[in-house]
Design an enzyme around this catalytic site. Structure first.
Site, PDB file in Angstrom:
ATOM      1  N   ASP A 145      -7.861  18.436 -15.366  1.00 54.59           N
ATOM      2  CA  ASP A 145      -8.173  17.056 -15.734  1.00 54.59           C
ATOM      3  C   ASP A 145      -7.813  16.913 -17.217  1.00 54.59           C
ATOM      4  O   ASP A 145      -8.490  17.463 -18.088  1.00 54.59           O
ATOM      5  CB  ASP A 145      -9.657  16.769 -15.492  1.00 54.59           C
ATOM      6  CG  ASP A 145     -10.028  15.320 -15.750  1.00 54.59           C
ATOM      7  OD1 ASP A 145      -9.329  14.658 -16.545  1.00 54.59           O
ATOM      8  OD2 ASP A 145     -11.037  14.846 -15.188  1.00 54.59           O
TER       9      ASP A 145
ATOM     10  N   TYR B  71     -17.446  16.293 -15.802  1.00 48.29           N
ATOM     11  CA  TYR B  71     -17.722  14.856 -15.796  1.00 48.29           C
ATOM     12  C   TYR B  71     -18.649  14.533 -14.631  1.00 48.29           C
ATOM     13  O   TYR B  71     -18.491  15.037 -13.514  1.00 48.29           O
ATOM     14  CB  TYR B  71     -16.400  14.099 -15.677  1.00 48.29           C
ATOM     15  CG  TYR B  71     -16.540  12.656 -15.273  1.00 48.29           C
ATOM     16  CD1 TYR B  71     -17.361  11.785 -15.986  1.00 48.29           C
ATOM     17  CD2 TYR B  71     -15.862  12.157 -14.161  1.00 48.29           C
ATOM     18  CE1 TYR B  71     -17.498  10.463 -15.607  1.00 48.29           C
ATOM     19  CE2 TYR B  71     -15.994  10.831 -13.774  1.00 48.29           C
ATOM     20  CZ  TYR B  71     -16.815   9.992 -14.504  1.00 48.29           C
ATOM     21  OH  TYR B  71     -16.959   8.680 -14.116  1.00 48.29           O
TER      22      TYR B  71
ATOM     23  N   ARG C 225       0.836  -1.200   0.000  1.00 52.38           N
ATOM     24  CA  ARG C 225       0.000   0.000   0.000  1.00 52.38           C
ATOM     25  C   ARG C 225       0.867   1.244   0.000  1.00 52.38           C
ATOM     26  O   ARG C 225       0.568   2.242  -0.649  1.00 52.38           O
ATOM     27  CB  ARG C 225      -0.946   0.022   1.203  1.00 52.38           C
ATOM     28  CG  ARG C 225      -1.673   1.366   1.340  1.00 52.38           C
ATOM     29  CD  ARG C 225      -2.749   1.368   2.420  1.00 52.38           C
ATOM     30  NE  ARG C 225      -2.409   0.656   3.621  1.00 52.38           N
ATOM     31  CZ  ARG C 225      -1.574   1.086   4.560  1.00 52.38           C
ATOM     32  NH1 ARG C 225      -0.937   2.238   4.426  1.00 52.38           N
ATOM     33  NH2 ARG C 225      -1.355   0.367   5.644  1.00 52.38           N
TER      34      ARG C 225
END
Length: 378
Positions: free
Chosen positions: A174, A102, A49
């Protein structure tokens, strides 16, 4: 000497394996690592992780192809977005988002972050004055998409970078629709680039992922801390698949653009199409800005039929274009944003036109794509 994009995509972070000489770096499919002594992990690896060699390779490559110093990979684009929001913002802060964002991004801000205490305002990101007018003393980020999803509006990254700097806030871009091959927001003054690597970066509709790329080392360290603390990382195999996709990003994007330009030309001349939204068209209001900041104009097209029922009928009628959500894969996709990817904005100020059809133009034979649309529109 500085390397070109294609060379970086194939080699950055992907040296042959030092033990075996394998040209393609191996998948380190492990959750934990043996340590040489208590508190002495080898090469800093202790738990996947926190860090994994395969993910590290991907992160280095992502930074290289975006022209950034640091890259971080996540389990999805929304995981990357959520980590960025919770790293940068605190309750009471404010963010500006696109007025045609989005649907998943809108849902994250309106249904998740807002409950946490984050305020947001939608702005026309293609209008610098409108973005500037929406700033408040608590604005922490100006969050843009360019081209936007699904209306293909274009934001002037360099101009908005000046607005962000004047306001002492961050400009987040983005870059999913454009991909790192077509557009480099950091070079234009953006602070952070966001990707859904599920889309063009991976490119084969077989792996979900997300990424953040930036230059600021202090912010990067903080994001890396939260990446580990929040835990929304991608697994080693997902990282490896994404790396495999990146190797062909440049050649794929050229074909996506070639095909999209021809599809747009076909749609413009069709009597059942009322409007074509594609920044490569000279009549698109963002064409000049897109030409200034993009290498080419991308593989995404939207068009309006003038009738919602007709839009759905067209979406249900194609054979080569697959009716599916997502975008950026080698295969062509068609969808009805109002009923599919952008259902979450229904009834809001960001609601998309009900007669809108969105195409992700793939790399198939162009005559087959145009023939498929011709049949569906008839």
């Amino acid at each position: 000497m500085p390397y070109g994009f294609e060379t970086l995509a194939i080699h950055a972070g992907q040296e042959p394996d030092p033990r075996t000489g394998a040209v393609i770096p191996p998948i380190f499919q492990t959750s934990t690592y043996a340590q040489d002594a208590v508190g002495a992990p080898r090469l800093g690896y202790e738990y996947s992780r926190s860090s994994n060699p395969t993910r590290d390779s991907l992160q280095e490559c992502l930074a290289a192809i975006e022209g950034g110093r640091r890259g971080l990979a996540f389990a999805s684009g929304l995981a990357a977005e959520d980590t960025l929001i919770r790293t940068v913002c605190v309750p009471g802060d404010h963010v500006i988002i696109p007025n045609d964002a989005y649907g998943g991004t809108f849902r994250l801000f309106s249904k998740v972050a807002e409950r946490w205490g984050l305020a947001w305002t939608a702005a026309d990101v293609s209008n610098v004055d409108d973005v500037r007018a929406k700033l408040t003393s608590r604005t922490r980020m100006i969050w843009i998409e360019t081209p936007t999803n699904p209306l293909l509006n274009i934001a002037d990254i360099a101009a908005l970078a000046h607005v962000a700097r004047d306001a002492n806030t961050l400009l987040v871009v983005d870059n999913t629709f454009a991909s790192p091959y077509l557009q480099q927001p950091l070079a234009l003054g953006a602070d952070v680039v966001v990707h859904s690597t599920t889309k063009y970066v991976g490119g084969h509709s077989d792996v979900v992922g997300g990424a953040l790329v930036l230059n600021d080392p202090t912010l990067a360290d903080s994001l890396q801390f939260h990446q580990n603390a929040m835990g929304a990382v991608n697994g080693p195999f997902d990282a490896w698949l994404t790396l495999r996709g990146i190797k062909t990003l440049a050649v794929r994007m050229e074909r996506h653009c070639d095909n999209a330009e021809k599809v747009a030309e076909f749609l413009i001349g069709h009597p059942k199409v009322k409007q074509v939204l594609y920044p490569g068209l000279a009549e698109h209001p963002g064409h000049e800005v897109a030409a200034k900041q993009m290498r080419r104009f991308g593989g995404m097209i939207a068009f309006r039929t003038g009738d919602p029922a007709e839009a759905e009928r067209v979406c249900n009628s194609t054979k080569v274009f697959t009716l599916a959500e997502s975008l950026g894969g080698v295969e062509s996709l068609i969808e009805h944003p109002g009923r599919m990817t952008h259902l979450s904005v229904a009834g809001s100020a960001l609601e998309v036109p009900a007669d809108l059809v969105r195409l992700s133009v793939g790399i198939e034979t162009i005559d087959d794509l145009i023939g498929d649309l011709k049949d569906a529109l008839s």
